[in-house]
Design a protein around this motif. Sequence first.
Motif, PDB file in Angstrom:
ATOM      1  N   LEU A 178       0.813  -1.241  -0.022  1.00 45.41           N
ATOM      2  CA  LEU A 178      -0.048  -0.059   0.175  1.00 45.41           C
ATOM      3  C   LEU A 178       0.863   1.094  -0.153  1.00 45.41           C
ATOM      4  N   ASP A 179       2.037   1.233   0.751  1.00 45.70           N
ATOM      5  CA  ASP A 179       2.754   2.464   0.886  1.00 45.70           C
ATOM      6  C   ASP A 179       3.549   2.776  -0.465  1.00 45.70           C
ATOM      7  N   SER A 180       4.066   1.616  -1.235  1.00 45.48           N
ATOM      8  CA  SER A 180       4.657   1.795  -2.385  1.00 45.48           C
ATOM      9  C   SER A 180       3.662   2.311  -3.496  1.00 45.48           C
ATOM     10  N   ILE A 181       2.415   1.845  -3.394  1.00 45.08           N
ATOM     11  CA  ILE A 181       1.442   2.246  -4.425  1.00 45.08           C
ATOM     12  C   ILE A 181       1.147   3.766  -4.381  1.00 45.08           C
ATOM     13  N   TYR A 182       0.982   4.143  -2.865  1.00 42.25           N
ATOM     14  CA  TYR A 182       0.719   5.468  -2.443  1.00 42.25           C
ATOM     15  C   TYR A 182       1.794   6.455  -2.901  1.00 42.25           C
ATOM     16  N   LYS A 183       3.090   6.188  -2.642  1.00 40.38           N
ATOM     17  CA  LYS A 183       4.278   6.788  -2.998  1.00 40.38           C
ATOM     18  C   LYS A 183       4.223   7.522  -4.378  1.00 40.38           C
ATOM     19  N   LYS A 184       3.951   6.145  -5.214  1.00 38.99           N
ATOM     20  CA  LYS A 184       4.210   6.177  -6.541  1.00 38.99           C
ATOM     21  C   LYS A 184       3.090   7.265  -7.071  1.00 38.99           C
ATOM     22  N   ALA A 185       1.696   7.256  -6.728  1.00 38.18           N
ATOM     23  CA  ALA A 185       0.834   7.965  -6.984  1.00 38.18           C
ATOM     24  C   ALA A 185       0.795   9.336  -6.434  1.00 38.18           C
ATOM     25  N   LYS A 186       1.075   9.442  -5.292  1.00 38.53           N
ATOM     26  CA  LYS A 186       1.481  10.909  -4.783  1.00 38.53           C
ATOM     27  C   LYS A 186       2.686  11.517  -5.714  1.00 38.53           C
ATOM     28  N   LYS A 187       3.687  10.750  -6.091  1.00 39.43           N
ATOM     29  CA  LYS A 187       4.683  11.637  -6.817  1.00 39.43           C
ATOM     30  C   LYS A 187       4.079  11.906  -8.432  1.00 39.43           C
ATOM     31  N   ARG A 188       3.286  11.044  -8.726  1.00 37.44           N
ATOM     32  CA  ARG A 188       2.892  11.475 -10.039  1.00 37.44           C
ATOM     33  C   ARG A 188       1.792  12.512  -9.868  1.00 37.44           C
ATOM     34  N   LEU A 189       0.920  12.740  -8.903  1.00 34.90           N
ATOM     35  CA  LEU A 189      -0.090  13.473  -8.852  1.00 34.90           C
ATOM     36  C   LEU A 189       0.528  14.985  -8.595  1.00 34.90           C
ATOM     37  N   LEU A 324      -5.113  15.265  -1.853  1.00 36.07           N
ATOM     38  CA  LEU A 324      -3.910  15.821  -2.721  1.00 36.07           C
ATOM     39  C   LEU A 324      -4.960  15.775  -4.208  1.00 36.07           C
ATOM     40  N   ARG A 325      -5.663  15.034  -4.467  1.00 40.63           N
ATOM     41  CA  ARG A 325      -6.669  15.038  -5.784  1.00 40.63           C
ATOM     42  C   ARG A 325      -7.485  16.383  -5.770  1.00 40.63           C
ATOM     43  N   LEU A 326      -7.888  16.846  -4.571  1.00 38.36           N
ATOM     44  CA  LEU A 326      -8.635  17.834  -4.348  1.00 38.36           C
ATOM     45  C   LEU A 326      -7.952  19.275  -4.927  1.00 38.36           C
ATOM     46  N   LYS A 327      -6.655  18.948  -5.088  1.00 38.48           N
ATOM     47  CA  LYS A 327      -5.888  20.359  -5.341  1.00 38.48           C
ATOM     48  C   LYS A 327      -5.736  20.227  -7.226  1.00 38.48           C
ATOM     49  N   LYS A 328      -6.097  19.334  -7.493  1.00 34.30           N
ATOM     50  CA  LYS A 328      -5.960  19.044  -9.236  1.00 34.30           C
ATOM     51  C   LYS A 328      -7.230  19.433  -9.954  1.00 34.30           C
ATOM     52  N   ASN A 329      -6.915  20.105 -11.049  1.00 32.40           N
ATOM     53  CA  ASN A 329      -8.136  20.517 -11.912  1.00 32.40           C
ATOM     54  C   ASN A 329      -8.564  19.224 -12.907  1.00 32.40           C
ATOM     55  N   ASP A 330     -10.063  19.205 -12.942  1.00 31.31           N
ATOM     56  CA  ASP A 330     -10.302  18.038 -13.637  1.00 31.31           C
ATOM     57  C   ASP A 330      -9.997  18.008 -15.163  1.00 31.31           C
ATOM     58  N   ARG A 331      -9.559  19.286 -15.661  1.00 33.79           N
ATOM     59  CA  ARG A 331      -9.235  19.055 -17.130  1.00 33.79           C
ATOM     60  C   ARG A 331      -7.854  19.323 -17.260  1.00 33.79           C
ATOM     61  N   THR A 332      -7.240  18.461 -18.374  1.00 29.67           N
ATOM     62  CA  THR A 332      -5.739  18.893 -18.527  1.00 29.67           C
ATOM     63  C   THR A 332      -5.699  19.137 -20.031  1.00 29.67           C
ATOM     64  N   LEU A 385     -13.010  19.424   4.835  1.00 29.27           N
ATOM     65  CA  LEU A 385     -12.403  20.687   5.382  1.00 29.27           C
ATOM     66  C   LEU A 385     -11.301  20.974   4.975  1.00 29.27           C
ATOM     67  N   GLN A 386     -10.776  20.250   3.656  1.00 30.64           N
ATOM     68  CA  GLN A 386      -9.803  20.819   2.717  1.00 30.64           C
ATOM     69  C   GLN A 386      -9.905  21.569   1.831  1.00 30.64           C
ATOM     70  N   GLN A 387      -9.171  22.443   1.190  1.00 28.63           N
ATOM     71  CA  GLN A 387      -9.562  23.279   0.351  1.00 28.63           C
ATOM     72  C   GLN A 387      -9.389  22.832  -0.983  1.00 28.63           C
ATOM     73  N   ALA A 388     -10.627  22.931  -1.704  1.00 32.24           N
ATOM     74  CA  ALA A 388     -10.773  22.103  -3.141  1.00 32.24           C
ATOM     75  C   ALA A 388     -10.560  23.145  -4.218  1.00 32.24           C
ATOM     76  N   HIS A 389      -9.994  22.533  -5.404  1.00 32.13           N
ATOM     77  CA  HIS A 389      -9.824  23.246  -6.660  1.00 32.13           C
ATOM     78  C   HIS A 389     -11.074  23.882  -7.050  1.00 32.13           C
ATOM     79  N   LEU A 390     -12.097  22.930  -7.281  1.00 30.11           N
ATOM     80  CA  LEU A 390     -13.193  23.598  -7.535  1.00 30.11           C
ATOM     81  C   LEU A 390     -14.259  23.175  -6.372  1.00 30.11           C
ATOM     82  N   PRO A 391     -15.400  24.106  -6.543  1.00 30.73           N
ATOM     83  CA  PRO A 391     -16.344  23.773  -5.580  1.00 30.73           C
ATOM     84  C   PRO A 391     -17.452  22.461  -5.657  1.00 30.73           C
TER      85      PRO A 391
END
Length: 433
Positions: A178-189, A324-332, A385-391
Amino acid sequence: MKSLYNRFISFINTIRGKIAFYPTLFSFVGFNFAMLMLYLEKEGISAFVIEHVPQLVINNADTAKTLLSFLTGGIISIMVFSFSMVMVLLNQASSNFSPRVLPGLISNRNHQFVLGIYLATILYNTFTLVGINPQETDKYQLPGFSVLIGIVLTVICLGAFLYFIHSISQSIQVNNILDSIYKKAKKRLDQLIEKESENVPDFPDTSNWISYHSSETGYFQNIAKSNLIDICEKENIQLKILVIQGVFVLEGIPIIQVSKEIDEELVKDILSNFNFSRGEFVEDNYTLAFKQITEIGMKAMSPGINDPGTAISTIDYLTELFALRLKKNDRTIFTSDDNERSLIAVTTIDFKELLYQVMVSYRTYCKHDLSCIQKLFIMFKYLLLQQAHLPEYQDALQAEAKLLYEDSQTTIQNATDLRRIEKLYQSLPNVRN
């Protein structure tokens, strides 16, 4: 030239996850090092070492051949044992967790390095053995220094084997997976969020654009971004990539839309910058991490395993990834170098859909387990409670929390448990009844 270089780098990024990639490179290095040492032996390197440090050099041809043969046979034995352990690891991971974690385990670089050291040493010792002439009686003509290096490499192999035993035993533990998967995804995000620009020009409506179809079949891994941007600027076109990264693409389905009609040669040039494979890697697609962690949690909640503790651990990791995903925009959208024109729009899975796909599994398999339900409500409270990129992200969280509440109300019968769930649900920020 730049285009070929980018394609080559993209190709290397795709194949380096294969279990044979690094062992092949190490084998090539071992063979060439053996050839180099045979050349240096002809130049008299052993004679030089014998004159200065004679204790380190074997000066008997029979002894050298016997020793190298013994060492090579021993390395082959531990290599076979190591490969057997890898197979046991993969089988156990597939049975206990999820088959989707196998590409990540196979692509473990440290394990590939160990197997590569084995192969390189075997090749080196073999070709050094071939270079020993049993008819030579002059100690200055024997490749004594090469034999010494073979002994040193064998000792390194033994150390690598001990490390391999330790590493393989750690790799099968669910927390480490789980930790390995999480670290890879976090790095990519983190990479994607860092590259996002707040002032991205709007992308035009593509409803009337011309669609072109895939010429390959496989999992859509990634694209050679720089090459596609160069093509768009050179041909004065805009692209929309229709398929979501990580999705299995069938030959003949629409894969891109172009702002104007282009010839077949240009279509082939564009599609040559798309990488397909039969495997999936979190390093290329962070959404796979959500899928893999969810599947591990669902496997843990299956009747045959029934391990709520592991399911709760998966929720903890998902909480961090969703935050972490809350900080990313839906469109690329990829823009020109001056950031004044949008060139490429990439279809991605939006936050609402990603959250739904994760929660639909947990609501199905965990709605009867109060410990998991409590943990999920704690996750929702934290994310709200986290700040989201979009409402819209907050709306999606509240909607999923309500679905979880409704499912738990229909599944759990104990009045005390129901009151606890009600209290947790009502404690969510801005809860909508």
